[in-house]
Design a protein around this motif. Structure first.
Motif, PDB file in Angstrom:
ATOM      1  N   GLN A  71      21.570  19.079  -6.483  1.00 16.14           N
ATOM      2  CA  GLN A  71      21.774  18.517  -7.821  1.00 16.14           C
ATOM      3  C   GLN A  71      20.960  17.222  -7.944  1.00 16.14           C
ATOM      4  N   ALA A  72      20.946  16.439  -6.852  1.00 14.47           N
ATOM      5  CA  ALA A  72      20.214  15.170  -6.865  1.00 14.47           C
ATOM      6  C   ALA A  72      18.717  15.379  -6.666  1.00 14.47           C
ATOM      7  N   ASN A  73      18.371  16.436  -5.934  1.00 13.08           N
ATOM      8  CA  ASN A  73      16.976  16.640  -5.553  1.00 13.08           C
ATOM      9  C   ASN A  73      16.679  18.132  -5.475  1.00 13.08           C
ATOM     10  N   PRO A  74      16.475  18.779  -6.623  1.00  8.43           N
ATOM     11  CA  PRO A  74      16.270  20.234  -6.615  1.00  8.43           C
ATOM     12  C   PRO A  74      14.943  20.613  -5.944  1.00  8.43           C
ATOM     13  N   PHE A  75      14.864  21.843  -5.511  1.00 10.08           N
ATOM     14  CA  PHE A  75      13.585  22.362  -5.043  1.00 10.08           C
ATOM     15  C   PHE A  75      12.605  22.365  -6.213  1.00 10.08           C
ATOM     16  N   SER A  76      11.337  22.134  -5.918  1.00  9.09           N
ATOM     17  CA  SER A  76      10.317  22.233  -6.948  1.00  9.09           C
ATOM     18  C   SER A  76      10.216  23.690  -7.417  1.00  9.09           C
ATOM     19  N   GLU A  77      10.049  23.873  -8.726  1.00  8.79           N
ATOM     20  CA  GLU A  77       9.915  25.226  -9.274  1.00  8.79           C
ATOM     21  C   GLU A  77       8.597  25.848  -8.862  1.00  8.79           C
ATOM     22  N   LEU A  78       7.684  25.016  -8.371  1.00  9.24           N
ATOM     23  CA  LEU A  78       6.376  25.518  -7.948  1.00  9.24           C
ATOM     24  C   LEU A  78       6.440  26.187  -6.574  1.00  9.24           C
ATOM     25  N   LEU A  79       7.521  25.949  -5.850  1.00 14.87           N
ATOM     26  CA  LEU A  79       7.634  26.499  -4.506  1.00 14.87           C
ATOM     27  C   LEU A  79       7.922  27.993  -4.538  1.00 14.87           C
ATOM     28  N   ASP A  80       7.250  28.701  -3.648  1.00 16.91           N
ATOM     29  CA  ASP A  80       7.605  30.102  -3.429  1.00 16.91           C
ATOM     30  C   ASP A  80       8.878  30.115  -2.586  1.00 16.91           C
ATOM     31  N   PRO A  81       9.769  31.105  -2.794  1.00 11.33           N
ATOM     32  CA  PRO A  81      10.991  31.138  -1.982  1.00 11.33           C
ATOM     33  C   PRO A  81      10.734  31.115  -0.474  1.00 11.33           C
ATOM     34  N   THR A  82       9.595  31.662  -0.046  1.00 10.97           N
ATOM     35  CA  THR A  82       9.295  31.678   1.387  1.00 10.97           C
ATOM     36  C   THR A  82       8.836  30.312   1.901  1.00 10.97           C
ATOM     37  N   GLU A  83       8.617  29.380   0.992  1.00 12.25           N
ATOM     38  CA  GLU A  83       8.218  28.033   1.393  1.00 12.25           C
ATOM     39  C   GLU A  83       9.422  27.102   1.523  1.00 12.25           C
ATOM     40  N   LYS A  84      10.600  27.656   1.233  1.00 12.81           N
ATOM     41  CA  LYS A  84      11.828  26.868   1.346  1.00 12.81           C
ATOM     42  C   LYS A  84      12.560  27.310   2.605  1.00 12.81           C
ATOM     43  N   GLY A  85      12.934  26.338   3.452  1.00 12.77           N
ATOM     44  CA  GLY A  85      13.627  26.681   4.690  1.00 12.77           C
ATOM     45  C   GLY A  85      14.966  25.989   4.799  1.00 12.77           C
ATOM     46  N   ILE A  86      15.723  26.377   5.820  1.00 14.50           N
ATOM     47  CA  ILE A  86      17.021  25.754   6.072  1.00 14.50           C
ATOM     48  C   ILE A  86      17.311  25.799   7.562  1.00 14.50           C
ATOM     49  N   VAL A  87      17.640  24.634   8.107  1.00 19.05           N
ATOM     50  CA  VAL A  87      17.895  24.482   9.545  1.00 19.05           C
ATOM     51  C   VAL A  87      19.199  23.712   9.719  1.00 19.05           C
ATOM     52  N   LEU A  88      20.213  24.385  10.203  1.00 15.87           N
ATOM     53  CA  LEU A  88      21.516  23.754  10.353  1.00 15.87           C
ATOM     54  C   LEU A  88      21.982  23.788  11.814  1.00 15.87           C
ATOM     55  N   SER A  89      22.977  22.975  12.096  1.00 22.45           N
ATOM     56  CA  SER A  89      23.566  23.001  13.433  1.00 22.45           C
ATOM     57  C   SER A  89      24.998  22.503  13.364  1.00 22.45           C
ATOM     58  N   ASN A  90      25.769  22.855  14.379  1.00 23.29           N
ATOM     59  CA  ASN A  90      27.094  22.277  14.542  1.00 23.29           C
ATOM     60  C   ASN A  90      27.555  22.482  15.972  1.00 23.29           C
ATOM     61  N   ARG A  91      28.775  22.024  16.250  1.00 24.25           N
ATOM     62  CA  ARG A  91      29.315  22.140  17.597  1.00 24.25           C
ATOM     63  C   ARG A  91      30.262  23.317  17.733  1.00 24.25           C
ATOM     64  N   SER A  92      31.050  23.551  16.662  1.00 25.16           N
ATOM     65  CA  SER A  92      32.137  24.524  16.765  1.00 25.16           C
ATOM     66  C   SER A  92      31.800  25.913  16.246  1.00 25.16           C
ATOM     67  N   ALA A  93      30.533  26.140  15.876  1.00 20.31           N
ATOM     68  CA  ALA A  93      30.127  27.452  15.346  1.00 20.31           C
ATOM     69  C   ALA A  93      31.073  27.835  14.207  1.00 20.31           C
ATOM     70  N   SER A  94      31.602  29.064  14.232  1.00 19.57           N
ATOM     71  CA  SER A  94      32.526  29.505  13.185  1.00 19.57           C
ATOM     72  C   SER A  94      33.940  29.640  13.754  1.00 19.57           C
ATOM     73  N   LEU A  95      34.295  28.739  14.664  1.00 14.16           N
ATOM     74  CA  LEU A  95      35.539  28.868  15.417  1.00 14.16           C
ATOM     75  C   LEU A  95      36.790  28.928  14.546  1.00 14.16           C
TER      76      LEU A  95
END
Lengths: 213, 84
Positions: A71-95
């Protein structure tokens, strides 16, 4: 040639408060259970999305953080969907969800495992929920680590961008305790575009943002 | 039948996490999937579980699913005919 991406915005959800770029966006005056807090935080955005209420707590946490971030910082509309990535991490997985599923199958005389619970028994499903909503089709991965490794995260995303695999990346730490009572979400947006007004994605800058109170 | 339809609506709301929807707002003859409540394949599996758990009904032939699950009313009719 610049190889380090820039952090363009960040969102932190912890202690019954949602902050974006250091500013409080939502807070609860009373102590709420995690599910109720996340529902209220999401509803406060006034962007109905029925699927939200079917998600497990981990997905609700990550999804809410992503929605506030975007909401504060949307993806640019010029980006192809394949140019957008997501990298997450945690400790407890889906425990937390794993525990729910296990409880539903422990009694052979009352054996009714829920498909709606079972589909969330992997932590990367939260990535799936964010990707579906925001048309993200680039690199995506969910790491499990003891703590939010700012050095590894900065290096990994820097590597993806230096190889031109992605141009923007949502990344961060989405942690939920096994009993669902403790949560800590930190999501940020990284961009390959140079902007001296933003901080570069280094381990030190990332740690400073993450540790900001 | 009306009582069963109302009961099914309540059970669907709870089982499928249909937030901010009351039984009165669900049209018993409207399609459950696609438009209307916008249910998906996971919801279909949850409804199968609901039938087994609350009414002792097991659906042996998945091909029947599209007819049984068309609406709350067709669901109620199936339950009435097959409840154990």
């Amino acid at each position: 040639m610049n190889t380090k991406p820039y952090i363009t915005s960040w969102c932190r959800i912890q202690s019954n408060k949602v902050c974006v770029n250091g500013d409080v966006q939502f807070t609860s005056n009373e102590a709420l259970a995690t599910d109720e807090f996340l529902k209220q935080a999401f509803k406060a955005m006034n962007k109905p999305y029925m699927k939200f209420y079917k998600m497990d707590l981990l997905s609700k946490l990550g999804f809410t953080a992503a929605e506030y971030l975007l909401q504060a910082n949307p993806f640019s509309e010029l980006l192809d969907p394949t140019e957008k990535g997501i990298v997450l991490s945690n400790r407890s997985a889906s425990l937390e969800t794993d525990t729910q599923h296990q409880q539903s199958i422990v009694d052979r005389d009352n054996y009714f495992p829920s498909p709606a619970v079972f589909v969330y028994t992997l932590p990367n499903i939260v990535i799936g929920e964010i990707c579906i909503k925001n048309a993200i089709k680039g690199e995506n991965i969910f790491f499990i680590s003891d703590h939010f490794d700012t050095c590894f995260t900065a290096e990994y995303i820097g590597g993806l961008m230096s190889e031109n695999r992605i141009k923007n990346c949502i990344f961060g730490w989405i942690e939920l305790s096994d009993d669902g009572q403790f949560f800590d979400a930190f999501l940020a947006m990284a961009s390959a575009s140079e902007n001296p007004l933003n901080k570069q994605l280094t381990a030190e800058n990332l740690a400073a943002l993450y540790n900001q109170q | 039948m009306d009582e069963l339809i109302y009961q099914l609506k309540q059970q669907l709301i709870e089982a499928l996490n249909l937030e901010d929807i009351t039984p009165e707002e669900i049209d018993a003859e409207a399609p459950l999937f696609g438009d209307g409540l916008g249910l998906d394949s996971i919801d279909a599996l949850e409804i199968i579980l609901l039938l087994e758990r609350h009414y002792g009904i097991k659906i042996d032939n998945p091909q029947q699913g599209s007819k049984i699950f068309f609406s709350v009313k067709t669901l109620a009719e199936y339950v009435t005919a097959n409840k154990k």
